[in-house]
Design an enzyme around this catalytic site. Sequence first.
Site, PDB file in Angstrom:
ATOM      1  N   SER A  22       0.832  -1.204   0.000  1.00  0.00           N
ATOM      2  CA  SER A  22       0.000   0.000   0.000  1.00  0.00           C
ATOM      3  C   SER A  22       0.874   1.265   0.000  1.00  0.00           C
ATOM      4  O   SER A  22       1.644   1.460  -0.934  1.00  0.00           O
ATOM      5  CB  SER A  22      -0.953  -0.064   1.206  1.00  0.00           C
ATOM      6  OG  SER A  22      -1.986   0.856   1.039  1.00  0.00           O
ATOM      7  N   ASP A  45      -9.961  -5.564  -3.545  1.00  0.00           N
ATOM      8  CA  ASP A  45      -9.427  -4.594  -2.577  1.00  0.00           C
ATOM      9  C   ASP A  45     -10.436  -3.473  -2.381  1.00  0.00           C
ATOM     10  O   ASP A  45     -10.917  -2.883  -3.365  1.00  0.00           O
ATOM     11  CB  ASP A  45      -8.106  -4.048  -3.151  1.00  0.00           C
ATOM     12  CG  ASP A  45      -7.302  -3.241  -2.151  1.00  0.00           C
ATOM     13  OD1 ASP A  45      -7.886  -2.398  -1.457  1.00  0.00           O
ATOM     14  OD2 ASP A  45      -6.069  -3.453  -2.101  1.00  0.00           O
ATOM     15  N   HIS A 103      -7.521  -5.942   0.770  1.00  0.00           N
ATOM     16  CA  HIS A 103      -6.317  -5.148   1.048  1.00  0.00           C
ATOM     17  C   HIS A 103      -5.545  -5.651   2.264  1.00  0.00           C
ATOM     18  O   HIS A 103      -4.486  -5.115   2.576  1.00  0.00           O
ATOM     19  CB  HIS A 103      -6.753  -3.691   1.280  1.00  0.00           C
ATOM     20  CG  HIS A 103      -5.644  -2.695   1.185  1.00  0.00           C
ATOM     21  ND1 HIS A 103      -4.941  -2.461   0.027  1.00  0.00           N
ATOM     22  CD2 HIS A 103      -5.100  -1.851   2.110  1.00  0.00           C
ATOM     23  CE1 HIS A 103      -4.028  -1.526   0.244  1.00  0.00           C
ATOM     24  NE2 HIS A 103      -4.101  -1.150   1.498  1.00  0.00           N
TER      25      HIS A 103
END
Length: 279
Positions: free
Chosen positions: A150, A226, A258
């Site tokens: 991320s 996600d 995610h």
Amino acid sequence: MTLAYETVSENRSFGGIQGVYRHQSQATGTPMTFALYLPPDARHGKVPVLWYLSGLTCTHENAMTKAGAQQWAAEYGIAVIFPDTSPRGEGVADDQAYDLGQGAGFYVDATQAPWAPHFRMWHYITHELPELVFGNFPLEREAQGITGHSMGGHGALTIAMTLPERYRSVSAFSPIAHPSESDWGRKQFAAYLGEDRDAWERHDSTLLMRQRGYPGEVLVDQGASDQFLDLLKPEALAHAMAERRQPGSFRMQQGYDHSYFFVQTFMEDHIRWHAERLA
Ligand SMILES: N[C@@H](CCC(=O)N[C@@H](CS)C(=O)NCC(=O)O)C(=O)O
């Protein structure tokens, strides 16, 4: 000069050592904590090293405990470093939002008030922490790879494309792929970097991919389910990779979200990817 550190904890893990260490950082002007996994091979000599940069809200601890890296790092004979994601402490600027300030350093060197005095995560990750770990642990300076999740995937890609001679392998899990066009990016770049659009561009993987790419292969894994897809913008990076004909793989993984359940699922692939390129 060898930089000083103190040991917070050391635990045996898959025959190696999972350590947590703390030091006084010149870069951030604060104490900083990082985790380092040394595989069993490190008892006999220097081992290659993988930098793992974490995402929003994380400390050194999230990936250390949830990414499942140790088993594979032990098997493939590679060390893994898990730095913190920002400076922390009472005298350090912060914001009520989870995605700005402490826990959200975005791997840039802030130039703007009130962030500039402590938020120097680019310098910390690329200069100071390397000096410390290569001076103190059996790690091969010539065999460094970088990955992250991320916000940390953004950090890994931007750092590798900027310093490709240093980072000989790169991968990312669900990276923030086009921050200068996302609400995960614009707010933070405006706060940390002000209106300096050149600086924004230097920290945007999609733009760096268009401009220079990476001399080796790039591996990106992204969960197709996600919950943050609209903020991460994987399609922008995938498009830039295709346009550039960048060697590598961009994989949309069906059904994955995610979370660290996604990261741990593909961790072996990533560790092997790096170990093969750093051997
Ligand atoms: N807290 C945020 C999400 C933050 C988030 O998902 N952070 C990811 C990285 S961007 C993470 O790794 N969180 C910590 C963890 O799962 O251990 C929200 O509720 O919207």
